[in-house]
Design a protein around this motif. Sequence first.
Motif, PDB file in Angstrom:
ATOM      1  N   GLY A   2       0.972  -1.316   0.228  1.00 39.20           N
ATOM      2  CA  GLY A   2       0.044  -0.015  -0.322  1.00 39.20           C
ATOM      3  C   GLY A   2       0.754   1.174  -0.101  1.00 39.20           C
ATOM      4  N   SER A   3       1.829   1.316   0.693  1.00 29.60           N
ATOM      5  CA  SER A   3       2.711   2.596   1.026  1.00 29.60           C
ATOM      6  C   SER A   3       3.498   2.620  -0.510  1.00 29.60           C
ATOM      7  CB  SER A   3       3.824   2.408   2.005  1.00 29.60           C
ATOM      8  OG  SER A   3       4.755   1.101   1.849  1.00 29.60           O
ATOM      9  N   GLU A   4       4.087   1.679  -0.993  1.00 30.52           N
ATOM     10  CA  GLU A   4       4.667   1.664  -2.306  1.00 30.52           C
ATOM     11  C   GLU A   4       3.540   2.112  -3.352  1.00 30.52           C
ATOM     12  OE1 GLU A   4       8.160   0.836  -3.340  1.00 30.52           O
ATOM     13  OE2 GLU A   4       7.741   1.880  -1.404  1.00 30.52           O
ATOM     14  N   LEU A   5       2.352   1.572  -3.493  1.00 30.73           N
ATOM     15  CA  LEU A   5       1.442   1.974  -4.561  1.00 30.73           C
ATOM     16  C   LEU A   5       1.477   3.727  -4.395  1.00 30.73           C
ATOM     17  CD1 LEU A   5      -0.559   1.568  -6.646  1.00 30.73           C
ATOM     18  CD2 LEU A   5      -2.284   0.855  -4.847  1.00 30.73           C
ATOM     19  N   ARG A   6       1.167   4.099  -2.960  1.00 35.89           N
ATOM     20  CA  ARG A   6       0.926   5.593  -2.644  1.00 35.89           C
ATOM     21  C   ARG A   6       2.000   6.396  -3.330  1.00 35.89           C
ATOM     22  NH1 ARG A   6       0.272   8.390   3.180  1.00 35.89           N
ATOM     23  NH2 ARG A   6      -0.032  10.405   2.339  1.00 35.89           N
TER      24      ARG A   6
ATOM     25  N   ALA B 286       3.812   9.954  -9.716  1.00 35.14           N
ATOM     26  CA  ALA B 286       3.485  10.189 -11.028  1.00 35.14           C
ATOM     27  C   ALA B 286       2.313  11.506 -11.132  1.00 35.14           C
ATOM     28  CB  ALA B 286       2.771   8.901 -11.678  1.00 35.14           C
ATOM     29  N   LYS B 287       2.217  12.085 -10.132  1.00 36.31           N
ATOM     30  CA  LYS B 287       1.100  13.115  -9.813  1.00 36.31           C
ATOM     31  C   LYS B 287      -0.406  12.656 -10.204  1.00 36.31           C
ATOM     32  CE  LYS B 287       5.147  16.394 -10.465  1.00 36.31           C
ATOM     33  NZ  LYS B 287       5.400  16.597  -9.212  1.00 36.31           N
ATOM     34  N   MET B 288      -0.522  11.629  -9.874  1.00 38.27           N
ATOM     35  CA  MET B 288      -1.870  11.190 -10.263  1.00 38.27           C
ATOM     36  C   MET B 288      -2.616  11.244  -8.723  1.00 38.27           C
ATOM     37  SD  MET B 288      -1.296   8.133 -12.861  1.00 38.27           S
ATOM     38  CE  MET B 288      -2.917   7.866 -12.997  1.00 38.27           C
ATOM     39  N   SER B 289      -4.018  11.540  -8.717  1.00 36.49           N
ATOM     40  CA  SER B 289      -4.926  11.452  -7.722  1.00 36.49           C
ATOM     41  C   SER B 289      -5.395   9.879  -7.944  1.00 36.49           C
ATOM     42  CB  SER B 289      -5.956  12.339  -7.755  1.00 36.49           C
ATOM     43  OG  SER B 289      -7.011  11.953  -8.901  1.00 36.49           O
ATOM     44  N   GLN B 290      -5.998   9.353  -6.586  1.00 31.93           N
ATOM     45  CA  GLN B 290      -6.545   8.127  -6.506  1.00 31.93           C
ATOM     46  C   GLN B 290      -7.608   7.825  -7.582  1.00 31.93           C
ATOM     47  OE1 GLN B 290      -8.063   7.659  -2.528  1.00 31.93           O
ATOM     48  NE2 GLN B 290      -6.120   7.340  -1.694  1.00 31.93           N
ATOM     49  N   THR B 291      -8.523   8.915  -7.890  1.00 34.36           N
ATOM     50  CA  THR B 291      -9.422   8.875  -8.940  1.00 34.36           C
ATOM     51  C   THR B 291      -8.875   8.662 -10.348  1.00 34.36           C
ATOM     52  OG1 THR B 291     -11.057  10.292  -7.416  1.00 34.36           O
ATOM     53  CG2 THR B 291     -11.340  10.187  -9.964  1.00 34.36           C
ATOM     54  N   GLU B 292      -7.731   9.513 -10.566  1.00 28.92           N
ATOM     55  CA  GLU B 292      -7.114   9.534 -11.990  1.00 28.92           C
ATOM     56  C   GLU B 292      -6.497   8.209 -12.087  1.00 28.92           C
ATOM     57  OE1 GLU B 292      -5.827  14.197 -12.365  1.00 28.92           O
ATOM     58  OE2 GLU B 292      -4.604  12.612 -11.234  1.00 28.92           O
ATOM     59  N   LEU B 293      -6.008   7.563 -11.259  1.00 32.32           N
ATOM     60  CA  LEU B 293      -5.527   6.127 -11.264  1.00 32.32           C
ATOM     61  C   LEU B 293      -6.324   5.135 -11.533  1.00 32.32           C
ATOM     62  CD1 LEU B 293      -2.948   4.137 -11.506  1.00 32.32           C
ATOM     63  CD2 LEU B 293      -2.915   4.143  -9.062  1.00 32.32           C
ATOM     64  N   GLY B 294      -7.562   5.358 -10.581  1.00 36.19           N
ATOM     65  CA  GLY B 294      -8.662   4.248 -10.562  1.00 36.19           C
ATOM     66  C   GLY B 294      -9.264   4.305 -11.994  1.00 36.19           C
ATOM     67  N   ASP B 295      -9.354   5.647 -12.608  1.00 45.81           N
ATOM     68  CA  ASP B 295      -9.965   5.683 -13.871  1.00 45.81           C
ATOM     69  C   ASP B 295      -9.406   5.240 -14.915  1.00 45.81           C
ATOM     70  OD1 ASP B 295     -12.169   7.353 -13.053  1.00 45.81           O
ATOM     71  OD2 ASP B 295     -11.166   9.229 -13.546  1.00 45.81           O
ATOM     72  N   ARG B 296      -7.956   5.087 -15.122  1.00 49.58           N
ATOM     73  CA  ARG B 296      -7.104   4.236 -15.902  1.00 49.58           C
ATOM     74  C   ARG B 296      -7.251   2.884 -15.784  1.00 49.58           C
ATOM     75  NH1 ARG B 296      -3.059   7.981 -17.524  1.00 49.58           N
ATOM     76  NH2 ARG B 296      -2.484   6.156 -19.017  1.00 49.58           N
ATOM     77  N   VAL B 297      -7.591   2.319 -14.660  1.00 52.43           N
ATOM     78  CA  VAL B 297      -7.626   0.786 -14.398  1.00 52.43           C
ATOM     79  C   VAL B 297      -8.663   0.340 -14.036  1.00 52.43           C
ATOM     80  CG1 VAL B 297      -5.161   0.641 -13.565  1.00 52.43           C
ATOM     81  CG2 VAL B 297      -7.134   1.068 -11.885  1.00 52.43           C
TER      82      VAL B 297
ATOM     83  N   ASP C 126       1.843  -1.182 -12.581  1.00 50.11           N
ATOM     84  CA  ASP C 126       3.155  -1.244 -13.094  1.00 50.11           C
ATOM     85  C   ASP C 126       3.344  -0.732 -14.366  1.00 50.11           C
ATOM     86  OD1 ASP C 126       4.609  -2.411 -10.700  1.00 50.11           O
ATOM     87  OD2 ASP C 126       4.041  -4.505 -11.470  1.00 50.11           O
ATOM     88  N   GLU C 127       2.628  -1.052 -15.134  1.00 46.76           N
ATOM     89  CA  GLU C 127       2.447  -0.423 -16.719  1.00 46.76           C
ATOM     90  C   GLU C 127       2.255   0.881 -16.789  1.00 46.76           C
ATOM     91  OE1 GLU C 127      -0.312  -2.846 -18.930  1.00 46.76           O
ATOM     92  OE2 GLU C 127       1.046  -4.628 -18.807  1.00 46.76           O
ATOM     93  N   LEU C 128       1.156   1.432 -15.782  1.00 45.82           N
ATOM     94  CA  LEU C 128       1.019   2.795 -15.859  1.00 45.82           C
ATOM     95  C   LEU C 128       1.859   3.613 -15.135  1.00 45.82           C
ATOM     96  CD1 LEU C 128      -2.898   2.654 -15.223  1.00 45.82           C
ATOM     97  CD2 LEU C 128      -1.934   3.761 -17.196  1.00 45.82           C
ATOM     98  N   LEU C 129       2.378   3.226 -13.956  1.00 49.01           N
ATOM     99  CA  LEU C 129       3.328   3.936 -13.232  1.00 49.01           C
ATOM    100  C   LEU C 129       4.716   3.642 -13.451  1.00 49.01           C
ATOM    101  CD1 LEU C 129       1.378   3.481  -9.874  1.00 49.01           C
ATOM    102  CD2 LEU C 129       1.501   5.224 -11.296  1.00 49.01           C
TER     103      LEU C 129
END
Length: 276
Positions: A18-22, A28-39, A65-68
């Motif tokens: 969890g800490s590494e994902l955060r 990558a300057k992405m919000s939780q919502t932005e990352l969620g939208d991409r996956v 991993d692919e996105l980040l």
Amino acid sequence: MPQPKDLDPYADARSFYGSELRRLREAAKMSQTELGDRVFCSGTYIGLFEMAERSPQQDMSRAFDELLGSGKHLQRLCRLARKSKVAGYFADAAELEKRARSIEEYAPMLVPGVLQTRAYATALTRGTKRRASDEEVERVVSARLERAQLLSCENGPDFWAIIHEAALRVPIGDPRTTGEHLTHLVETARAHSHTVVQVLPFSAGFHPFLNTMSSLMQFADAPPVVYTEGAYAGQLIEEAALVEQYRSAYDLARAVALSPEASLALIASAAKDYDR
């Protein structure tokens, strides 16, 4: 939306994930919502991963991993974080049980795991894992008995079990094992005020859950989920409309089941039949 709490990343593998994902998401300057939208999930779901409230998923870790641009870092951490004492298909549900505010189970042919005795669980495990070593059987049984501690925890969930009468009539192991197990079931229900057991009698006829083990879990801070299980596989259901269908079917089962007192009387009677 859940906000990342101050996790100790070294507390366990899931917290480190969890800490590494955060860390990677914020880099990558992405919000939780932005990352969620991409996956193709919600930002809330991303937050649950980052708070170590949900076990990571291998397919989502691959997408992260692919996105980040993190190679296979999160995929490797995912494999580590998903190591569990229970069967892989049940691992997510087992973690959710610990957070649940209430658990409502329906069991068509077998008594739910948290209500099983060691002898009953051992006979059941040997019957389903015929090639298993004594060590593997003991590992499975011990993990199941650990789950039973949910019923005695001070802050444990309300637990409601509807058991089909067939589960009382099918002997597991020898008659003594089954009889003692049913007696244990009655004693456990009477000893814990937040545990309710009902029996769905043969006379109730058909029911949507007739051949499906189902567990409905509700939480104080997350949407409800359903876990269903067959002989060698299980599925966690989170789609709101489908969860509601299970809720309606469970309420119907509760309505046509025997009252808690009548249920315990029937179970005690069945236990005496095995003693004879």
